[in-house]
Design an enzyme around this catalytic site. Structure first.
Site: not given
Ligand code: NAP
Length: 467
Positions: A238, A308, A318-319, A367, A373, A377
């Site tokens: 990647g 990276n 909640a999950n 998001n 995440y 970030k």
């Protein structure tokens, strides 16, 4: 990962259908090929009266042997001449056939909002004269360093102009704003080269700050990292693989790092580029010490660290299990902090060193399903901003890229509808490639980028997410 829509859009039938139906029309972006000049096409240079950065810009344009034009502006022609740069005067009313690859405007002389009309005068006549994958660069003074509120207001206003132009420029073009601090104009060359060239293919509407630095690196611009050692985490595939290959292309010896389970893939990458492989899990308690020992004993230190490696474990909060939370935070943020601390404590990072982090536009905009995440970030951005002044004192820079939608295994795993939306919702109507992130990292890594510190540059084609 192939983007079939972009391939179709660039076929004769696709072009016709897309035009008639008014669909997004992603263009095959210009990307850097070895041996090419920095810029292929004419540059229009202009400046507001009283501008102070034009001489430095002219030096760079001369160094890259650009074909430069200007309006009949005595000040620009004279300053360029003094810098040894030949400039052709362009009259838009007379030479209506002239096209431009790049527009560069020095707005540093603007001290009040009434004078922002200078920006209009420069750009308005030429906006229909741009070729594909064009480059627009506006240079100004950092508002926070301006001496009056009126000057700071006018300089800050340039940001809204640049971001709007990024949305108007179309045909794969990009617009950037570069704020150059007092006495930092000598530090701007690597940034101008990057933004003028196809290396910045998927970067648009960014605001970069250049600060003064005493480091003046004499370097071969074709091999800027010759003699440097770079550590790249998550290098087996990647974006990490592209970073490792790009830094090696630029002359660095790359130490690729990835988890032991991927050590075969990692070795394939490092052997292709004459680098070395270090298989370990960055979250292991002894990882920072092992990395420091490896770099000291095999290379006597390191010049460039690229954090990276990163993972997603998407669930609404909640999950989400605590294991999913801990894993993402630990890999994406906490381990980077521990590695930095160890390398700095043991003085492993050499003079004019670079710490480069990979954030995400999720860390800027947030998001759905990415609270872990997005937090990790955003933390990376906090780490860069808080460490930049501390590292500056040690003659080391720290910066981050914040990729948007990049075509990798990570984004291939996203469900189709969300993936298509992510790909198209940007000014370039397509996803970026790992090389686009890697080229941005190579610009940060250059020994000539000593004045680039504490920046967060999005590699997202001006994604609509995160503004
Ligand atoms: P990728 O293909 O999953 O590559 C990440 C690499 O890091 C993998 O080889 C991964 O191995 C490795 N890694 C994970 N945990 C590790 C650990 N504990 N120690 C060492 N290595 C570890 O991801 P990518 O898409 O290239 O993303 C690279 C970076 O860009 C990440 O930080 C990501 O968050 C960021 N980013 C990507 C995008 C995008 O659109 N692709 C957008 C924004 C930001 P595993 O097999 O264990 O996962």
């Amino acid at each position: 990962m192939s983007d079939r829509y972009t391939q179709f859009a660039n076929s004769p039938l696709g072009r016709m259908l897309i035009k008639n139906l008014g669909l997004p029309a992603p263009l095959n972006l210009d990307r850097f090929q070895a041996g090419e000049p920095v810029i292929n096409g004419a540059v229009l240079l202009g400046a507001a009266p009283g501008a102070v950065l034009t001489a430095g810009i002219a030096r760079t344009l001369k160094n890259i042997q650009a074909e430069v034009h200007s309006y009949a502006q005595d000040q620009v022609v004279k300053t360029a001449k003094e810098a040894g740069l030949g400039v052709k005067v362009w009259n838009p009313e007379v030479d209506t056939e002239q096209k431009f690859k790049a527009l560069v405007f020095d707005a540093s002389g603007i001290t009040r909002s009434d004078d922002l009309v200078q920006v209009y005068h420069f750009f308005h006549p030429v906006m229909r004269k741009l070729v594909e994958s064009s480059r627009i660069i506006i240079l100004g003074l950092p508002p926070e360093a301006c001496t009056t509120p009126r000057q700071a207001t006018a300089q800050r206003a340039l940001e809204g102009f640049t971001r709007s132009l990024g949305k108007e420029v179309k045909k794969g073009g990009a617009a950037q704003l570069v704020y150059v601090a007092q006495d930092a104009d000598k530090q701007a060359e690597s940034t101008l080269r990057f933004f003028l060239s196809p290396r910045s293919a998927y970067v648009s509407a960014q605001v970069v700050r250049i600060s003064a630095s005493n480091t003046e690196a004499a370097l071969d611009w074709n091999k800027p990292l010759a003699g440097k050692v770079a550590l790249v985490t998550g290098a087996s595939r990647g974006i990490g693989e592209a970073i490792a290959k790009t830094l090696a292309r630029d002359g660095a010896h790359v130490v690729g790092l990835d988890i032991p389970a991927l050590s075969d893939d990692l070795r394939v990458v490092t052997s292709m580029i004459g680098g070395s492989a270090l298989a370990l899990d960055i979250t292991a308690g002894d990882a920072p010490a092992k990395i420091a020992d490896y770099l000291k004993s095999n290379h006597g230190g390191v010049d460039i660290i690229v954090h990276n490696a990163g993972v997603t474990r998407d669930k609404t909060l909640a999950n989400m299990t605590q294991q999913q939370w801990d894993m993402v935070m630990n890999i994406n943020l906490c381990s980077e902090e521990r590695i930095n601390d160890e390398l700095l404590a043991q003085n492993v990072i050499r003079e004019n060193g670079r710490v480069i982090c990979v954030s995400s536009i999720s860390g800027i905009a947030g998001n759905m399903g990415q609270s872990n995440y997005g937090m990790s970030k955003a933390g990376v951005i906090g780490m860069v901003q808080s460490m930049a002044p501390l590292l500056y004192a040690k003659n080391i820079t720290i910066n981050a890229v914040a990729p948007g939608f990049i075509e990798t295994a990570m984004t291939a795993a996203i469900p189709f509808a969300i993936r298509e939306a992510g790909r198209r919702m940007n000014s370039m109507s397509q996803g970026g490639l790992p090389i686009d992130v890697a080229e941005t990292i190579a610009w940060y890594a250059s020994p000539a980028s000593a004045g680039v510190n504490g920046n967060i540059v999005r590699v997202c084609g001006q994604s609509l997410i995160g503004a």
